[in-house]
Design a protein around this motif. Structure first.
Motif, PDB file in Angstrom:
ATOM      1  N   SER A 277      23.644 134.603  51.191  1.00 42.89           N
ATOM      2  CA  SER A 277      23.490 135.838  50.420  1.00 42.89           C
ATOM      3  C   SER A 277      22.549 135.647  49.232  1.00 42.89           C
TER       4      SER A 277
ATOM      5  N   THR B 218      25.405 133.767  42.469  1.00 42.97           N
ATOM      6  CA  THR B 218      25.339 133.617  43.928  1.00 42.97           C
ATOM      7  C   THR B 218      25.686 132.189  44.341  1.00 42.97           C
TER       8      THR B 218
ATOM      9  N   ASN C  55      23.352 138.874  56.500  1.00 40.63           N
ATOM     10  CA  ASN C  55      23.646 138.486  55.123  1.00 40.63           C
ATOM     11  C   ASN C  55      24.949 137.704  55.068  1.00 40.63           C
ATOM     12  N   SER C  56      24.847 136.422  55.285  1.00 36.59           N
ATOM     13  CA  SER C  56      25.964 135.458  55.221  1.00 36.59           C
ATOM     14  C   SER C  56      27.246 135.995  55.852  1.00 36.59           C
TER      15      SER C  56
END
Lengths: 225, 254
Positions: free
Chosen positions: B182, A179, B202-203
């Motif tokens: 995210s 991520t 979410n981003s």
């Protein structure tokens, strides 16, 4: 249409920072020092502005001496005494005060929102993929915690749980790294989009020309030595 | 980016929920927008931030809602909030009556806690130095009892907002929507399931979905194509390298 100098300068600094990918060079160092200097200047300006509106104006201009502002200002000034060895101990007071206030503010909210609401949540067996998800979360959490039990040797049942927990932790760390990589890619993609549009495209073309000149210059230098 | 592929993307359920919650803010309602994003996160959070700002100010024009903007984490949030505002059409709106910018208020969690009880005590002046008690819009707005929508955009821990707003907002039925990276969405999932967090973006994908919902596709939709391709490339390279590594490992064992 007016030329957007702000975006052009922004993209120039981005490309100057990215030039480190080729090698350390003066353009990168200029961008680096400009960034640090700008951040410090911005912080100083905003800090002075806040001091003026929150300390100077209420205390000096409006004369509100009997207010919490005076106590907080004194604590803030005590913090500066940390710079002198003889008065360093006085700085512990504002540090303790801040640590105490921060803890109190945080704990006040933790009990309801982060403990009671989560513990009383009734969504363990909601059906389908959601239940599987909950089971995986519970298993990974439990086995991961088992891995960190160091008071007993990891043998037998505990050994098996800790072994599974080790792989669970590896999966989680891999996810964290992934991520983080994704967010870095997003940042780069965002910059690339601006570099493909006017005025960034002009900056990009100039950057490519400078890069080609730099590569040719380095090759000539290497061939001469 | 040069030739958009127009890859399809789903609009996530939390994004739809965030849109519906803001759309349901009653006439004359108060929308609080907290911008705590940083410069590194603008590419991910910017599209959602701009879309929410556009939606919020559309509510101001159509339903007479009021908007309060502030930042409490770092100065960058104030600058980026202003940047998001530059994408909004403010024609016909009056500062101090329709919207107010409180600027950067240092204190982070203490500010979030303070705004629940007494907004004017944590923000005695707005960004331009005007005392908040003299701003017409804020005459009757001072605590959680007067807010109708709480929004935060953050690139750090989102549980700070849940901690400070959760209990009071839940008791008064005020929705909390957070625009986050995210990477922090899995950390927010327990709060979303528990109902403390009403919805989230979410981003980039949340931002792109929100842009489609307000009917103004922009930076998010454009970025999603490029981001998806970049991620596919990353996955392809990982598989390729792992394949080479595995083959070398197995041939070495022989």
């Amino acid at each position: 249409m007016e030329f957007d100098w702000g975006t052009a300068i922004e993209m120039s600094l981005v490309l100057m920072a990215w030039s480190l990918l080729y090698r350390d060079n003066i353009l990168y160092r200029i961008a680096e020092n400009l960034t640090v200097g700008w951040f410090m200047a911005m912080s100083l300006v905003v800090g002075l502005d806040i001091l003026k509106s929150r300390v100077y104006t209420p205390l000096i201009i409006r004369g509100e001496w009997l207010s919490p502002t005076l106590i907080v200002t004194i604590l803030g000034l005590l913090y500066l005494l940390r710079l002198l060895p003889e008065t360093r101990w006085l700085a512990r007071w504002p540090i303790s005060f801040m640590a105490g206030v921060a803890s109190a503010v945080a704990v006040k909210g933790v009990i309801y929102a982060q403990i009671i609401r989560l513990v009383t949540m009734k969504s363990w067996a909601v059906g389908g993929l959601e239940s599987i998800n909950n089971i995986i979360i519970a298993t990974f959490t439990f086995t991961g915690l088992c891995y960190f039990i160091f008071t007993r040797e990891h043998k037998g049942v505990l050994g098996a749980l800790a072994g599974f927990g080790k792989y669970a932790l590896m999966i989680c760390f891999g996810w964290t790294a992934g991520t983080y990589l994704m967010s870095l890619i997003s940042m780069s993609v965002g910059h690339m989009q601006t570099l493909m549009q006017v005025p960034g495209i002009y900056v990009s073309m100039l950057g490519v020309i400078i890069l080609i000149i730099g590569i040719i210059y380095d090759r000539i230098k290497i061939s001469k030595t | 980016m040069l030739r958009p592929l127009a890859l399809p993307f789903p609009i996530e359920e939390p994004t739809r929920k965030a849109y519906e919650l803001l759309e349901k803010v009653p006439k004359g309602g108060v929308i609080v927008l907290v911008s705590d994003e940083g410069f590194p996160s603008w590419a991910e959070l910017g599209p959602g931030e701009i879309a929410v700002y556009r939606h919020a100010f559309r509510k101001v024009k159509q339903d007479g809602c009021k908007v309060i903007m502030l930042t409490c984490y770092e100065i960058a949030g104030m600058i980026l909030g202003e940047r998001a505002l530059s994408y909004v059409d403010l024609t016909g709106l009056k500062y101090g009556e329709d919207w107010v910018q409180l600027g950067f208020i240092p204190g982070y969690e203490a500010v979030l806690a303070g705004m629940i009880k007494d907004l004017k005590s944590i923000a005695p002046v707005d960004k331009f130095g005007t005392p908040t008690k003299d701003i017409p819009m804020l005459k009757n707005i001072n605590s959680i009892d007067d807010y109708d929508f709480l929004y935060a955009c953050t690139y750090t821990a989102m549980d700070v907002y849940i901690r400070q707003w959760g209990e009071a907002a839940l008791a008064r039925g005020v929705p909390i929507v957070i625009n986050m990276l995210s990477g922090t969405v899995p950390l927010a999932m327990p709060y979303y399931r528990a109902g403390t967090l009403s919805a989230y973006l979410n981003s980039v994908i949340g931002g792109a979905g929100y842009e489609m919902l307000i009917g103004q596709p922009g930076m998010g939709v454009a970025l999603l194509d490029a981001q998806s391709t970049a991620h596919l490339l990353a996955i392809g390279l990982i598989i390729f390298v792992q394949g080479i590594f595995t083959v070398r490992f197995m041939t070495r064992r022989r």
